[in-house]
Design a protein around this motif. Sequence first.
Motif, PDB file in Angstrom:
ATOM      1  N   LYS A 116       0.857  -1.175   0.000  1.00 37.41           N
ATOM      2  CA  LYS A 116       0.000   0.000   0.000  1.00 37.41           C
ATOM      3  C   LYS A 116       0.896   1.228   0.000  1.00 37.41           C
ATOM      4  N   SER A 117       0.614   2.153  -0.882  1.00 33.71           N
ATOM      5  CA  SER A 117       1.463   3.335  -0.997  1.00 33.71           C
ATOM      6  C   SER A 117       0.690   4.588  -0.606  1.00 33.71           C
ATOM      7  N   GLU A 118       1.444   5.548  -0.114  1.00 38.58           N
ATOM      8  CA  GLU A 118       0.900   6.853   0.247  1.00 38.58           C
ATOM      9  C   GLU A 118       0.828   7.700  -1.022  1.00 38.58           C
ATOM     10  N   SER A 119      -0.267   8.402  -1.205  1.00 40.41           N
ATOM     11  CA  SER A 119      -0.385   9.289  -2.353  1.00 40.41           C
ATOM     12  C   SER A 119       0.615  10.434  -2.217  1.00 40.41           C
ATOM     13  N   VAL A 120       1.363  10.701  -3.279  1.00 41.58           N
ATOM     14  CA  VAL A 120       2.380  11.748  -3.230  1.00 41.58           C
ATOM     15  C   VAL A 120       1.741  13.133  -3.305  1.00 41.58           C
ATOM     16  N   MET A 121       0.758  13.286  -4.171  1.00 39.11           N
ATOM     17  CA  MET A 121       0.057  14.565  -4.315  1.00 39.11           C
ATOM     18  C   MET A 121      -1.392  14.388  -3.879  1.00 39.11           C
ATOM     19  N   ARG A 122      -1.862  15.312  -3.081  1.00 38.55           N
ATOM     20  CA  ARG A 122      -3.255  15.263  -2.627  1.00 38.55           C
ATOM     21  C   ARG A 122      -3.996  16.498  -3.110  1.00 38.55           C
ATOM     22  N   ASN A 123      -3.964  16.730  -4.407  1.00 35.08           N
ATOM     23  CA  ASN A 123      -4.616  17.865  -5.067  1.00 35.08           C
ATOM     24  C   ASN A 123      -4.364  19.181  -4.330  1.00 35.08           C
ATOM     25  N   PRO A 124      -3.091  19.540  -4.164  1.00 36.23           N
ATOM     26  CA  PRO A 124      -2.770  20.710  -3.347  1.00 36.23           C
ATOM     27  C   PRO A 124      -3.285  22.030  -3.906  1.00 36.23           C
ATOM     28  N   MET A 125      -3.320  22.172  -5.219  1.00 38.02           N
ATOM     29  CA  MET A 125      -3.721  23.454  -5.800  1.00 38.02           C
ATOM     30  C   MET A 125      -5.188  23.782  -5.524  1.00 38.02           C
ATOM     31  N   LEU A 126      -6.026  22.779  -5.444  1.00 36.17           N
ATOM     32  CA  LEU A 126      -7.463  23.037  -5.323  1.00 36.17           C
ATOM     33  C   LEU A 126      -8.051  22.654  -3.968  1.00 36.17           C
ATOM     34  N   ASP A 127      -7.385  21.788  -3.205  1.00 32.46           N
ATOM     35  CA  ASP A 127      -7.961  21.298  -1.949  1.00 32.46           C
ATOM     36  C   ASP A 127      -7.313  21.852  -0.687  1.00 32.46           C
ATOM     37  N   SER A 128      -6.282  22.664  -0.792  1.00 31.42           N
ATOM     38  CA  SER A 128      -5.592  23.161   0.405  1.00 31.42           C
ATOM     39  C   SER A 128      -6.377  24.290   1.058  1.00 31.42           C
ATOM     40  N   ASP A 129      -6.339  24.295   2.384  1.00 31.31           N
ATOM     41  CA  ASP A 129      -7.020  25.338   3.153  1.00 31.31           C
ATOM     42  C   ASP A 129      -6.093  26.474   3.565  1.00 31.31           C
ATOM     43  N   SER A 130      -4.784  26.215   3.587  1.00 29.83           N
ATOM     44  CA  SER A 130      -3.824  27.212   4.053  1.00 29.83           C
ATOM     45  C   SER A 130      -2.460  26.878   3.454  1.00 29.83           C
ATOM     46  N   PRO A 131      -1.504  27.801   3.541  1.00 25.77           N
ATOM     47  CA  PRO A 131      -0.152  27.476   3.058  1.00 25.77           C
ATOM     48  C   PRO A 131       0.464  26.278   3.793  1.00 25.77           C
ATOM     49  N   SER A 132       0.228  26.161   5.107  1.00 24.67           N
ATOM     50  CA  SER A 132       0.793  25.011   5.828  1.00 24.67           C
ATOM     51  C   SER A 132       0.118  23.718   5.403  1.00 24.67           C
ATOM     52  N   ASP A 133      -1.167  23.756   5.078  1.00 25.53           N
ATOM     53  CA  ASP A 133      -1.862  22.569   4.564  1.00 25.53           C
ATOM     54  C   ASP A 133      -1.303  22.202   3.191  1.00 25.53           C
ATOM     55  N   PHE A 134      -1.062  23.214   2.346  1.00 25.24           N
ATOM     56  CA  PHE A 134      -0.500  22.988   1.011  1.00 25.24           C
ATOM     57  C   PHE A 134       0.862  22.314   1.120  1.00 25.24           C
ATOM     58  N   TRP A 135       1.808  22.941   1.841  1.00 26.27           N
ATOM     59  CA  TRP A 135       3.180  22.444   1.895  1.00 26.27           C
ATOM     60  C   TRP A 135       3.340  21.239   2.821  1.00 26.27           C
ATOM     61  N   GLY A 136       2.587  21.182   3.899  1.00 22.78           N
ATOM     62  CA  GLY A 136       2.793  20.135   4.895  1.00 22.78           C
ATOM     63  C   GLY A 136       2.011  18.860   4.677  1.00 22.78           C
ATOM     64  N   ARG A 137       0.800  18.962   4.080  1.00 25.94           N
ATOM     65  CA  ARG A 137      -0.033  17.776   3.986  1.00 25.94           C
ATOM     66  C   ARG A 137      -0.475  17.407   2.575  1.00 25.94           C
ATOM     67  N   LYS A 138      -0.316  18.310   1.608  1.00 24.24           N
ATOM     68  CA  LYS A 138      -0.849  18.025   0.276  1.00 24.24           C
ATOM     69  C   LYS A 138       0.217  17.961  -0.813  1.00 24.24           C
ATOM     70  N   TRP A 139       1.216  18.832  -0.778  1.00 26.59           N
ATOM     71  CA  TRP A 139       2.195  18.927  -1.863  1.00 26.59           C
ATOM     72  C   TRP A 139       3.359  17.979  -1.638  1.00 26.59           C
ATOM     73  N   ASN A 140       3.640  17.165  -2.617  1.00 27.07           N
ATOM     74  CA  ASN A 140       4.811  16.299  -2.678  1.00 27.07           C
ATOM     75  C   ASN A 140       5.136  15.630  -1.347  1.00 27.07           C
ATOM     76  N   ARG A 141       4.237  14.780  -0.926  1.00 27.70           N
ATOM     77  CA  ARG A 141       4.371  14.059   0.342  1.00 27.70           C
ATOM     78  C   ARG A 141       5.624  13.186   0.369  1.00 27.70           C
ATOM     79  N   LEU A 142       6.054  12.712  -0.780  1.00 35.24           N
ATOM     80  CA  LEU A 142       7.249  11.857  -0.827  1.00 35.24           C
ATOM     81  C   LEU A 142       8.478  12.633  -0.369  1.00 35.24           C
ATOM     82  N   VAL A 143       8.681  13.826  -0.922  1.00 33.64           N
ATOM     83  CA  VAL A 143       9.842  14.623  -0.530  1.00 33.64           C
ATOM     84  C   VAL A 143       9.718  15.039   0.933  1.00 33.64           C
ATOM     85  N   HIS A 144       8.510  15.363   1.367  1.00 32.10           N
ATOM     86  CA  HIS A 144       8.279  15.700   2.767  1.00 32.10           C
ATOM     87  C   HIS A 144       8.740  14.544   3.664  1.00 32.10           C
TER      88      HIS A 144
END
Length: 195
Positions: A116-144
């Motif tokens: 089972k793999s973790e999704s790397v992108m969680r639609n950050p451009m359209l689903d983020s609520d804040s900059p910390s949500d964008f960078w911390g939980r939605k954008w490029n989870r693999l690099v995070h």
Amino acid sequence: LGNFGVYGAYFALPFDMIFEDDRPVMATRREKIELILSWWRPVAIMILMLSTMIPFDFKPFGEQNAGEYHEPISVQDYLALGHLGNCFAIAIFFQQGLALGDVLTGGAIQLFLGYKSESVMRNPMLDSDSPSDFWGRKWNRLVHAVLKRGIYKPFRSYTGSPAASQLAVFVASGLFHEWLVHACFLYNRPGVDTS
């Protein structure tokens, strides 16, 4: 696959495996099917965007004085609504391409290895609520996850300082992005001899 195979998959493949009690979680049949079928969303968005952007030469908000490569550009031109709209449209298109790659890679991993793999992108451009949500939980989870495992945690255990560990992650990420921009863009400029 055994411990060596799990180690190899964990560090060599472009996805983040999900672990429980230090063991990789195996994907269920339903999860495999759902991931494989989720390819349609980024494909549909990309097709819709291409059908609207190609007739406008990828500038749906009109031609802007945005400069080419290293040409000077004024702050007023840079912050013009048309320029920002064109940049946003390209950013959404780019993010959908990354999402499609994520679905295809994750689907292949789950199909062939069963993990089972973790999704790397969680639609950050359209689903983020804040900059910390964008960078911390939605954008490029693999690099995070890689920066957290490879830089933050070892640095924190060595120094004991969260602030110093965060600074180390920031520097490592900055160096990586500088290398990426240099490798992708600076060598590919028209008129630049790379020999």
